[in-house]
Write an enzyme that holds these catalytic residues in place. Structure first.
Site, PDB file in Angstrom:
ATOM      1  N   SER A 112       0.840  -1.201   0.000  1.00  0.00           N
ATOM      2  CA  SER A 112       0.000   0.000   0.000  1.00  0.00           C
ATOM      3  C   SER A 112       0.875   1.251   0.000  1.00  0.00           C
ATOM      4  O   SER A 112       2.003   1.218   0.487  1.00  0.00           O
ATOM      5  CB  SER A 112      -0.878   0.026   1.247  1.00  0.00           C
ATOM      6  OG  SER A 112      -1.500   1.290   1.371  1.00  0.00           O
ATOM      7  N   TYR A 140      -1.682   0.664  10.277  1.00  0.00           N
ATOM      8  CA  TYR A 140      -1.825  -0.170   9.086  1.00  0.00           C
ATOM      9  C   TYR A 140      -0.592   0.007   8.204  1.00  0.00           C
ATOM     10  O   TYR A 140      -0.028  -0.958   7.680  1.00  0.00           O
ATOM     11  CB  TYR A 140      -3.096   0.266   8.346  1.00  0.00           C
ATOM     12  CG  TYR A 140      -3.329  -0.359   6.987  1.00  0.00           C
ATOM     13  CD1 TYR A 140      -3.726  -1.688   6.869  1.00  0.00           C
ATOM     14  CD2 TYR A 140      -3.193   0.400   5.823  1.00  0.00           C
ATOM     15  CE1 TYR A 140      -3.969  -2.249   5.628  1.00  0.00           C
ATOM     16  CE2 TYR A 140      -3.434  -0.156   4.572  1.00  0.00           C
ATOM     17  CZ  TYR A 140      -3.818  -1.486   4.487  1.00  0.00           C
ATOM     18  OH  TYR A 140      -4.063  -2.026   3.258  1.00  0.00           O
TER      19      TYR A 140
END
Lengths: 443, 248
Positions: free
Chosen positions: B141, B154
Site C-alpha cells: 500500500s 496499518y
C-alpha cells in the site's frame, strides 16, 4: 481485504439519475449482499432510476448498495438460463455473453443498470409488444424478506410475493440473486431501419404498423415543432441481423465520452436546437448497426444527466391507451412551457405478471423536463390529471413528482399489492423516499 | 499463465482474477471460506467461457493459519501442473482510529498484513523457484511509503511488507523470479466503503488493468492509480517538520 465492519456507511446526499430530489442517507457497500441486506430499508443498484425510487426514506435503516455483489453464479449454454447476484450490470452481461450469442430478453435504454434494478422496475424495451417486461423471463429470485429469512421465490413457490416483486420497486424484499432465461440471437449485430414522418399522427400510425412486422420498434419525436409539424418524428425498427448480413467480428465496446459537471445547458432554446439537429441527423435508411448505439445511444455520453445542471430534471413517462390522446397531451405540455429533448414513443403490449408493473396496452410517451420547481410540479400535476382521465399511468422508475391520489387512480391493483407487501413486511421495514411520498409509508 | 491468487473473492483481487480468467489464464483461488471460493470460481469459469479455459480450481487457505500455506500451495501447483505466478491480495484493514482502540484488531492487521504475508511469500518463492522462476505479485500500500499521522498502524505493516518485497526482488530476480510490489492509493472497494474518498480515488477495474500490465512486464513496483507514483515521490521527500504538520 477483511474489514471488521464491512462497508460501514457514512451519511451522504444521494440522488437518482435526474438529480432531483436529493435525500440524505447511509449506503452500505459490500460484496456480501446477504449480510448488508440484514435490516436494510432498501437496495440501491447503479442509481439509474430517475426520481426518488432508489433514495432513502426519512428515518429509515441504511440502504444496501448492490453493485459489488456482481458474480455470475450459473449459466447453461444449452438453455440460456443465467443465475447471478443482483448487482451484476447489464453492461457486464452484454460484454461477456453477446459475443457468445446470448442477450437479455428485454433491455431498457441504458446498460448501466443492475439485474436487481431490472427486476424492481420490471423494465421494458423496444420489444415490449412481443416480449413483455423483463419479469416475464425471470424464472426465480433469491430474496431476503423483511423478517430476515432468505428464500428462493418462484412463480410456483410463492406466486404472490414473486409477482409483487416484479415491478415492486424493491419494496417487497431484497433481491439477492436473479435467475433469468436469456435469448439466443442470430448474430450480435442489429439490422436497423429508420423512417421519418411529418407529424405525430403519422408517427403513431407508422409505429403501430411497424410493430406488426418488427420485433423491436420505437419512435423519437420533436416536441418543440409546432402546428402541423407537432410531434414530427422518426420511427426506428430493428431485428437481430442474420449471420450472413452481419460483420464477422463481434462488436467492440463503443468509446464513451464524459460530460463534465456544467451549469445547466438545457433550456427551451437549446432543447429546440437539439431537436432540430437530431431531426436532420436521423436520415431515413437501413443497415447494420452496433447494438450499443441501437439500444443505448445515450450511454455514449457518460453523465449526460449533468447537462441539466444542479437543479436536475425529471422524466415524465406515461402510457396512454388511445392513440389520439398523445397529441392532446403534447399540446398541454407545450402550453405549460414544457420542452423535451429525449422524447420517446413506444407501443406497449399486454400487461405482464408483475402486480404493480407499469406497461399496459397503449403507447408510452417519455418526456425529459428540466426541473424548475413549482412550475414543473404544476406541469406534472396537469399531465397526470389528463392521464388519469384517459386511463393512462406513469412509470415509477422515472417518477419524482406524482401525487398519491393520481398514482392510486392509475394503478387499480395497488391495494392488492399493498396487501402482499404488508403480509411480508408487517412492520414496514422496507421503504424508499418514493414509497413515503406515494404510498403513505410513515417515517 | 498458471496462476495462484490468494484473496480473489473480493475487491481488487476479484477484478484482477477476472482479467486473468477472461484472457484464458489457468487459475487456482486460495481463500478462507469454501462457499465463497466456490461462487467466485464459478463466476470466473462463466466469464472465461469465451476464452478457452473453463476450469478454475480452489483451495482453502486462511491467512491466519500459516502452517497450512505450504500444503495449499502444493495442492494448487499440482492442480495447475506447474506454476508461473502467485498473486497475494488477501489482508486485513483497519482505520487508524479502529486500530488505536482495538488491540486485537491491531494484532490481526500486523499478523495478517506483515508476518503471515511474509511467511506465505516465502512458501510461494520456494515453489516458484522450483518451477524455474515466474512472478510473485503482492499488494502492499502507499500507506507503507511514509509514516502519516492518519494511517501509520496499518502503514507500519505495509512498510514492513514493502521492505521485504524489495529485498526479495533484489535477491531472486537474477534467478528468474520477479517480485511485483503493488502500492494502491485509495481505491473504491468494500475495504474503503464508508470512508470519504480523497482526490485521485481509483476504481478496482482500472487498478487491476495496471497491475496486470506490471505483472506481464515484471515491473518491480506499481502504483495504482498511476498518479500516486508522483504523489508519493513528493511525500517521500518532504522534510520531517513538514510531514508533522500534514493532516492527512
Amino acid at each position: 481485504m477483511d474489514r471488521r465492519n464491512p462497508g460501514a456507511g457514512r451519511e451522504q446526499d444521494l440522488v437518482g439519475w435526474g438529480r432531483y430530489p436529493r435525500a440524505r442517507g447511509v449506503e452500505v457497500r459490500s460484496e456480501d449482499l446477504e449480510s448488508i441486506t440484514r435490516g436494510a430499508s432498501l437496495c440501491r443498484g447503479l442509481g439509474r432510476a430517475y426520481g426518488d425510487a432508489a433514495l432513502p426514506a426519512r428515518g429509515a435503516a441504511p440502504l444496501a448498495a448492490t453493485p459489488l455483489a456482481d458474480r455470475l453464479l450459473a449459466f447453461d449454454p444449452e438453455t440460456g438460463v443465467l443465475r447471478a447476484e443482483a448487482g451484476v450490470s447489464l453492461e457486464t452481461l452484454n460484454r461477456l455473453l453477446l459475443p457468445r450469442g446470448w442477450f437479455t430478453p428485454v433491455t431498457p435504454g441504458t446498460q448501466f443498470v443492475t439485474l436487481g434494478g431490472m427486476v424492481a422496475a420490471d423494465v421494458h424495451g423496444k420489444n415490449h409488444h412481443v416480449a413483455g417486461c423483463f419479469g416475464e423471463h425471470v424464472t426465480a429470485l433469491r430474496m431476503r424478506v423483511a423478517d430476515g429469512r432468505v428464500l428462493e421465490v418462484t412463480d410456483e413457490s410463492e406466486p404472490e410475493l414473486f409477482r409483487a416483486t416484479l415491478g415492486g420497486m424493491g419494496l417487497t424484499g431484497h433481491v439477492l440473486e436473479v435467475e433469468v432465461r436469456l435469448e439466443r440471437v442470430s448474430s450480435p449485430w442489429i439490422w436497423r431501419e429508420r423512417t421519418r414522418h411529418p407529424d405525430l399522427a403519422s408517427v403513431l400510425e407508422a409505429l403501430e404498423a411497424a410493430s406488426a412486422e418488427w420485433p423491436m420498434t420505437m419512435a423519437w419525436i420533436d416536441t418543440t415543432s409546432r402546428g402541423r409539424a407537432l410531434g414530427r418524428g422518426v420511427v426506428i425498427v430493428g431485428r437481430w441481423a442474420e449471420p450472413d448480413e452481419a460483420p464477422a467480428q463481434p462488436p467492440q465496446p463503443k468509446r464513451r465520452f464524459e460530460v463534465p459537471p456544467l451549469p445547466g445547458l438545457m433550456n427551451r432554446s437549446t432543447i429546440r436546437a437539439l431537436n432540430a439537429a437530431y431531426w436532420s441527423v436521423m436520415r431515413p435508411g437501413a443497415g447494420i448497426e452496433h447494438p450499443e448505439s441501437f439500444f443505448y445511444p445515450l450511454d455514449m455520453l457518460r453523465h449526460w444527466n449533468r447537462g441539466y445542471g444542479r437543479r436536475g430534471f425529471v422524466q415524465y413517462q406515461v402510457v396512454l391507451p388511445r392513440a389520439g390522446d398523445h397529441a392532446e397531451l403534447l399540446e398541454r405540455f407545450q402550453r405549460l412551457g414544457g420542452a423535451s429533448f429525449v422524447t420517446v414513443l413506444k407501443d406497449c403490449g399486454e400487461a405482464g405478471r408483475g402486480t404493480l408493473s407499469w406497461p399496459k396496452p397503449g403507447t408510452s410517451l417519455a418526456l425529459d423536463v428540466p426541473m424548475r420547481g413549482d412550475a414543473t410540479q404544476r406541469l406534472v400535476d396537469d399531465l397526470n390529471e389528463f392521464a388519469v382521465e384517459r386511463g393512462g399511468r406513469i412509470y415509477l422508475a422515472k417518477d419524482a413528482l406524482t401525487r398519491p391520489e393520481h398514482f392510486r387512480a392509475m394503478y387499480p391493483r395497488l391495494d392488492e399489492w399493498q396487501a402482499v407487501r404488508r403480509k411480508w413486511d408487517p412492520e414496514g421495514v422496507l421503504q424508499s423516499a418514493q414509497s413515503q411520498r406515494l404510498l403513505g409509508d410513515a417515517p | 499463465m498458471k496462476t495462484v491468487i490468494f484473496g480473489a473473492t473480493r475487491g481488487m483481487g476479484r477484478a484482477l482474477a477476472r482479467l486473468l480468467a477472461e484472457r484464458g489464464d489457468e487459475l487456482v483461488l486460495l481463500g478462507r471460506d469454501p462457499a465463497e471460493l466456490e461462487k467466485s470460481a464459478k463466476d470466473l469459469e462463466i466469464r472465461a467461457g469465451g476464452a478457452g479455459h473453463d476450469r478454475v480450481g480452489t483451495e482453502v487457505c486462511d491467512l491466519f493459519d500459516r502452517k497450512a500455506f505450504g500444503s495449499a500451495l502444493d495442492a494448487a501447483v499440482q492442480r495447475l501442473g506447474g506454476l508461473d505466478a502467485v498473486i497475494v491480495t488477501a489482508g486485513v484493514f483497519g482505520t487508524q482510529d479502529e486500530l488505536t482502540d482495538d488491540a486485537d484488531l491491531l494484532d490481526r492487521v500486523l499478523v495478517a498484513d506483515f508476518v503471515n504475508t511474509v511467511h506465505f511469500c516465502e512458501e510461494a518463492r520456494l515453489r516458484l523457484l522450483e518451477s524455474g522462476g515466474g512472478k510473485l505479485c503482492v499488494f502492499s500500500s502507499v500507506a507503507g511509503e511514509r509514516a502519516r499521522r492518519t494511517i501509520f498502524l496499518y502503514g507500519a505493516a505495509k512498510a514492513g511488507l514493502s521492505y521485504y518485497l524489495e529485498g526479495l526482488d533484489h535477491r531472486y530476480r537474477g534467478e528468474g523470479l520477479a517480485t511485483i510490489c503493488v502500492k494502491p492509493g485509495f481505491v473504491r472497494t468494500s475495504m474503503t466503503a464508508g470512508l470519504d474518498p480523497p482526490p485521485f480515488t481509483g476504481e478496482p477495474d482500472a487498478v487491476a488493468r495496471s497491475v496486470l500490465r506490471a505483472i506481464d512486464r515484471g515491473r518491480p513496483v506499481v502504483y495504482a492509480p498511476p498518479i500516486w507514483r508522483w504523489i508519493m515521490l513528493t511525500i517521500r521527500w518532504l522534510p520531517r517538520a513538514v510531514m508533522r504538520r500534514l493532516r492527512f
